[in-house]
Design an enzyme around this catalytic site. Structure first.
Site: not given
Ligand code: NAD
Ligand code: IPM
Ligand code: MN
Length: 351
Positions: A188, A245, A249
């Site tokens: 970002k 992370d 997922d």
């Protein structure tokens, strides 16, 4: 004698899936020496700490470490440094395994198991390279403090150095060269200083050493959207600890289930790797014997490849998993009704 494989079953479904890894390992590579120690909440209950000095020493002395999963409601009120998750973070930093490879591979027979349309995921082979020992997981200061006028203030700090960014980016570029030669770097940089530094360091390294690899910079929020819109556009995606992370997922669901995604955490050459399914202890299904053991079994496949110097056996195991799935082996997360043991039986039958 050096232990080949240290098993850390952990909590919840961790022991259920690592037990199946042991069966597979014993069949495919009976010569491997296997040791087992309590870890996470189980270690806290038995030994007073989620990661003891002895366990860390055993991990560093093994060739490969395979962890099941840690955590659960039982330990949710423990002080942070005693929580099962703290043990896992301590293990990762203690072993120096900064590069976390999380491959999202959609096995052909599972293309219908994903919540995405078959054509979007069929043939998917996408590697997330997650920085694992830095960033907001470890930055200081952190904590929750009381404010003088009432209320409290929680602080986390995201920190990255050029050294940390460069070494993880190098892993991504090297991997890409052996694949489809494309790296997407997600951060970002539009709002975060660490993101800006990340983009600059990756750009510089690319120009200096990896100009032959196609590089794309992508903002992490857009990356999340692109992963579900058109995942096959990606080859290797490199990103920080927290984004990695979350994005992994999301990528796991493309493969049919979170119970399918393995990982390898690697450090300096010659040091042991840490292998873990990316899923957690799944308190909602723990004890029922229905957890999908394939993420753990495929983590062992990665250990054979990256730490145990048996890529031939890794190929054999990968093919056996594919054939088991072709034969219709499905745990409930994949839409079937097999137990954990039956799923492992289906793989063993192919070995
Ligand atoms: P989770 O990954 O444990 O479970 C999320 C969902 O996925 C649940 O519905 C679960 O049943 C399902 N699931 C996960 N693994 C599965 C498998 N192998 N087979 C079938 N279904 C599976 O995430 P959570 O519920 O957010 O976290 C539970 C605990 O696990 C927390 O304490 C968390 O900190 C911990 N956790 C640990 C790890 C790890 O040890 N590496 C990873 C993630 C979460
Ligand atoms: C993972 C987990 C861990 C993480 C937790 C349990 C510390 O979610 O391995 O994906 O956040 O890294
Ligand atoms: Mn996670």
């Amino acid at each position: 004698m050096m232990t080949d494989l240290l098993l850390l079953p952990g909590d919840g479904i961790g022991p259920e899936v690592t037990a199946q890894v042991r069966r597979v390992a014993t069949k495919i590579a009976p010569e491997l020496t296997i040791e087992e120690r309590p870890f996470g909440g189980a270690s806290f209950d038995q030994l007073g700490a989620p990661l003891t000095d002895e366990t860390l020493a055993a991990a560093k002395a093994a060739k490969a470490v395979l962890m099941g999963a840690v955590g659960g409601p039982k330990w949710k009120d423990a002080p942070r440094d005693k929580r099962p998750e703290a043990g896992l973070l301590g293990l990762r930093t203690g072993m120096g395994v900064f590069a976390n490879l999380r491959p999202a591979i959609c096995f052909g027979p599972l293309a219908n198991a994903s919540s995405l349309k078959r054509e979007l995921v069929e043939g998917l082979d996408f590697m997330i390279v997650r920085e694992l020992t830095g960033g907001v997981y470890f930055g200081q200061p952190r904590g929750i403090e009381a404010l003088p006028g009432g209320g409290r203030r929680g602080v986390d700090t995201q920190v990255y150095t050029t050294f940390e960014i460069e070494r993880i980016a190098r892993v991504a570029f090297e991997l890409a060269r052996g694949r489809r030669n494309k790296v997407a770097s997600a951060e970002k940089s539009n709002v975060m200083e660490t993101g800006l530094l990340w983009r600059q360091v990756v750009t510089d390294l690319h120009a200096r050493d990896y100009a032959d690899v196609e590089l794309e910079h992508i903002l992490a929020d857009n990356a999340a959207m692109q992963i579900v819109k058109n995942p096959k556009q990606f080859d290797v995606m490199v990103t920080d600890n927290l984004f990695g992370d979350i994005l992994s997922d999301a990528a796991a669901q493309l493969t049919g289930s979170l119970g399918m995604l393995p990982s390898a955490a690697l450090g300096a050459p010659g040091t042991p790797g840490l292998y873990e399914p990316i899923h957690g202890s799944a308190p909602d299904i723990a004890g029922k014997g229905i957890a999908n053991p394939l993420a753990a079994i495929l983590s062992f496949e990665m250990a054979l490849r990256w730490s145990l110097e048996r890529p031939d056996l890794a190929d054999t195991l990968f093919a056996a998993v594919n054939r088991a799935l072709e034969g219709g082996a499905r745990t409930p997360d994949l839409g079937g009704n097999m137990t954990t043991v039956e799923m492992a039986d289906a793989v063993l039958a192919q070995l």
